[in-house]
Structures are given as C-alpha cells and as structure tokens.
Design a protein around this motif. Structure first.
Motif, short mmCIF file in Angstrom:
data_model
loop_
_atom_site.label_atom_id
_atom_site.label_comp_id
_atom_site.label_asym_id
_atom_site.label_seq_id
_atom_site.Cartn_x
_atom_site.Cartn_y
_atom_site.Cartn_z
N ASP A 35 0.81 -1.21 0.00
CA ASP A 35 0.00 0.00 0.00
C ASP A 35 0.85 1.27 0.00
OD1 ASP A 35 1.02 -0.13 2.55
OD2 ASP A 35 -0.92 -0.21 3.57
N ASP A 73 1.56 -2.18 -5.99
CA ASP A 73 0.87 -2.67 -4.79
C ASP A 73 0.01 -3.90 -5.05
OD1 ASP A 73 2.05 -0.65 -3.34
OD2 ASP A 73 0.32 0.69 -3.42
N CYS A 85 1.26 -9.74 -2.13
CA CYS A 85 0.14 -8.81 -2.28
C CYS A 85 -1.03 -9.50 -2.97
CB CYS A 85 0.57 -7.58 -3.10
SG CYS A 85 1.96 -6.68 -2.37
#
Length: 490
Positions: A62, A74, A80
């Motif tokens: 983030d 991100d 992720c």
C-alpha cells in the motif's frame, strides 16, 4: 619515477582516501543511517532485511510503488493481492483472445478484423464491402452526406464502422443505426457514395449477399423484419423518382445470430433499361420505411456474387468452406521428426490479419518432400468446371529462396485411391513462380483443364495439396499463406 615523486603520489592518494571516508561518514551522520542498513541482514530495529526501523521503509502493498516482489503497483507477487485484470496489463487474461484485446471485456483485436476483406480481394469480387472500416470496400465507398443523419437530430450516423462483432469480439463489423423520429422524410437508408464514373453495369450480375445480425427484441412496432437493397438513379428527372427504383427484398427470420440474406440481382439491368434511367447509387434499408422507432442491427459482407466460390480457406482458423484445412494426418510431420507441422493456423501475419504459417520441414521428410494437404473429400470426387480457377496469397520473407528452396508455388490435385503404384504420374499440378519478397503476392491458377486430365488418367481426384518451395528438399523454409479460393469465373 624518482623517490620524491613516488612519495608525493602516495601522499595524494592518502589524502583522497581520508577525504572520501570523512565524506561518507558525514553523509551517514547527516541522514542518521546506521551501517547495519547495508549489511544484508535483519538486525538492529529493522523490520525486514536492511529496511524498516531506522532504515529505509520496507516495500509494502500500500505504498503506491511497484517494489518488492510485486508485478504491479501494490499488487501481484507472493505477498500482495492479485492485480486486477485489465486490457493494458500485457498479460493474456480478462477473457482476452489475444494479449490485451478481444473477448467480452476488451477492444477487438484489429489484426483479426481484416481477414474477410483480403479474402474478397483475393477471390477477385468486383464489388464488396465488409464494413470493418470505411475503406474496407472495393468499388463501393462510404461517402454520401445523407448517411450523417446526426445533422438532423439522430444520435448516430446511419452506419458506424469497426464495431465489435456481437458474436465474435475479435472481428470488426458495421452497426446499422436506424434513427428515431421522422428523419429524412420518414425513413433513412444507408447509401453508398454515388458512382463517380459511368452508371453501373449490372449485365453479368447474379446474386447479392448481405449478412445481418438482429439483436433480440429489435423487431416490433413499426420496425419490420425486412432487408432491402435499393438501386437508385440520382439524376432521374422524374419528380416521383422513387418510381424508378429497383428494390430487392429479403426477410429476417432469426435473432442473436448472423443471417446471410441472398438477393437475386439478375434482373436489375433490365429494370434500369425499362425505366430509361442509369443507376449510379446503391442503398441498404433494414427495418422498413416510414419509421419513428429507433433500432440497431449489425451488418457485414455486402458482396456482388459474380462468380461461384466452390471452396475457400483463409487459414485464420483451421476451418474452411467446403474444404477441411486441418484433416489430413500427413500434415503433422512432427511425427517424423520435423519441429513444426506443415501448417500453423491463426498466426499473426507479416502485415495484417491472422494467416497460416507454412513450415517447409528440414530433412527428407515423407520421402524427400512435404506437401500441405487438405482433407480427402469424403463425398463424391471433385468436379472441375471449364472455367475453374484457384487463387492463393503467399508471403515470402527475404532470404527464404536459396539452396534447394525454389521460388515455386504449386497446387496439386490428387487421387488418393489411385491404383497406379506410380500414383504421382496421375497428379495434375498447377504452377506459379514467386517473384517478390516481403510482401503478399496473389497467384491465380487456371484449373479449367483439370477435369479433362482426370478423365484422361482414368482417376477420380479427391484431394488438393499445396507445395511451396519445391520438392526433394533438405533445407527448411517458412512462408505465410492466406486466402485459398476455388471459384468458377464468369
């Protein structure tokens, strides 16, 4: 170098080293970065190896930066969430048929959209329009200002080009936009540009074809299931000029599928002569006249059928018309050690469109040569009219011809059940010569004598093959092919 000079040199080097050390130390002091942030270990108050705590921040999902093991900003990678599938991520996903195009969610793949246009050109049709784009027509041009009914309040012009095919989003077609309201005195027709030369000559005109796609729910109210081809004399002095129109009628019978409507155009010239006018424009009307309700249809492939197409294959796929491009097991020469089969379908071509890649194999495959063979005709043997023709387009990359790879293209007509042990003596071979590189070349073969050859040999031909580059080869070569057509000329 004397001793004094050597001492001076060493002294200068010592000063430089000390200066660099002080400078580095001053940078560390200024930014307060501990030495442990560069030792490849997680120590001190680091939260990761050489990151976090007093060191630079660790990559996260983030932080708005593509870092760490991420495959996007991100997102992606082992740490992720997966990246969202988009039409510009360089990955074949999102229902795409090619990378970032095609399928239900992305724009059509333009490379696939021109296949039909090139096939019509290859077959030599005198007039056609595919509606893939404004320019994908021959002797029929989009250019009449009356098509732009937006000037009269309609939301869209009569036809918008390059729309995704509602049945196959990899192809482009036209959308016929029947406008709302009493546009143009109660009806709107899509009109090709007025013929700038002499009036049309329809003496040899046979059939006309137009393919139409009708979305479910379109027909109703005053939108009728009708398709009309209208022939117009724009300079007709008769104030009731429409009395001299010739209108060919067709009926739509399905929805959510393409229908090919065939119109008998054999009497158009006689009608024109009977009215004493000269037709110089052609229009298409779908859904009837005198309308007030809007409707949308899709259209493609408006063609004047001035020759009979017996069989065809574009090689954009492994499907053909009245001929199976992908049915003979002999085409798979990988079973004999070749790295590729004789033909690969749907390859992105050297210029535009999906084409076939003809792979002439290395080595003495199949007794010294390999021919690409269409499947054996499972029905009656082939018959060849006295005006039969073949056409084929071939692209030859520079440097292909040489050694025992010859600049030859051959269409071979075979009798696979020939009882003669020297069966090749009964082949009929039609020949052409490649004389250009790095561009598509169209070859036309005269097959008018094939039936006589077949009868003379006492055999029945049931298969057709293509050979490029000669026989008896040992050297590999690559060619590209598209638009094989077998037709009967006028």
């Amino acid at each position: 170098m004397n001793k004094k000079a050597k001492k001076l040199s060493y002294l200068i080097m010592l000063v430089m080293v000390v200066g660099l050390t002080i400078s580095f130390q001053s940078c560390e002091d200024e930014y307060n970065i501990p030495e442990t942030c560069f030792d490849g270990k997680q120590n001190g108050n680091e939260t990761g190896v050489d990151c976090g705590g007093d060191c630079q921040p660790c990559p996260s999902c983030d932080d708005g930066i593509m870092n760490g093991n991420e495959t996007g900003v991100d997102c992606g990678g082992p740490d992720c969430d997966a990246c969202p599938e988009t039409c510009d991520d360089g990955i074949l996903n999102n229902g795409e048929t090619e990378i970032d195009c095609g399928g239900p969610n992305c724009p059509p793949c333009v490379t696939a959209a021109v296949t039909r246009f090139f096939n019509y050109q290859s077959a030599g049709f005198e007039r056609f329009h595919t509606f893939e784009g404004e320019e994908t027509g021959v002797n029929l041009i989009d250019g009449d200002p009356g098509n732009d009914v937006t000037t009269q309040g309609a939301a869209l012009p009569m036809v918008t080009f390059g729309e995704a095919d509602p049945e196959d989003a990899t192809m482009l077609v036209g959308r016929y936009n029947r406008p709302e309201g009493n546009i143009s005195d109660g009806f709107s027709d899509y009109k090709f540009e007025i013929n700038s030369g002499a009036a049309y000559d329809f003496t040899g005109l046979g059939n006309i074809e137009l393919s139409v796609y009708t979305p479910a729910g379109t027909i109703g109210g005053n939108v009728t299931p009708t398709v009309e081809i209208i022939f117009i004399a724009r300079n007709d002095p008769n104030p009731n000029f429409w009395e001299h129109w010739t209108i060919l009628n067709g009926v739509l019978s399905g929805t959510d599928e393409w229908e090919t409507i065939t119109f008998d155009g054999s009497g158009v010239q006689a009608s024109m002569n009977g009215f004493g006018v000269q037709y110089d424009q052609i229009a298409i009307r779908i859904g009837g006249s005198g309308h007030t309700e809007a409707a949308t249809f899709y259209i493609k492939d408006f063609v004047f059928i001035d020759r009979e197409v017996v069989a065809s294959a574009t090689f954009a796929t492994n499907e053909g018309v009245n001929i199976n491009p992908d049915g003979d097991p002999g085409n798979d020469v990988t079973t004999q050690g070749a790295p590729l089969p004789m033909m690969e379908f749907g390859v992105v071509g050297p210029e535009n469109g999906f084409v076939g890649k003809y792979n002439r194999p290395e080595g003495n495959i199949s007794d010294g040569f390999s021919d690409y063979k269409f499947e054996i005709n499972s029905g009656d043997p082939y018959t060849f009219a006295t005006n039969a023709k073949f056409s084929l387009e071939v692209y030859t990359p520079s440097g292909t011809i040489g050694g025992n790879v010859t600049p030859t293209v051959e269409i071979i007509i075979l009798a696979r059940n020939d009882a003669n042990p020297n069966f090749w003596e009964h082949w009929t071979i039609l020949n052409a010569v490649i004389d250009t590189n790095d561009e598509w070349q169209t070859f036309t073969f005269d097959a008018s004598g094939v039936q006589a050859s077949m009868s003379g040999f006492g055999v029945q031909y049931d298969q057709i093959a293509i050979r490029i580059g000669g026989s008896g080869h040992t050297e590999p070569a690559t060619f590209y092919v598209r638009n094989f057509n077998w037709y009967n000329a006028d």
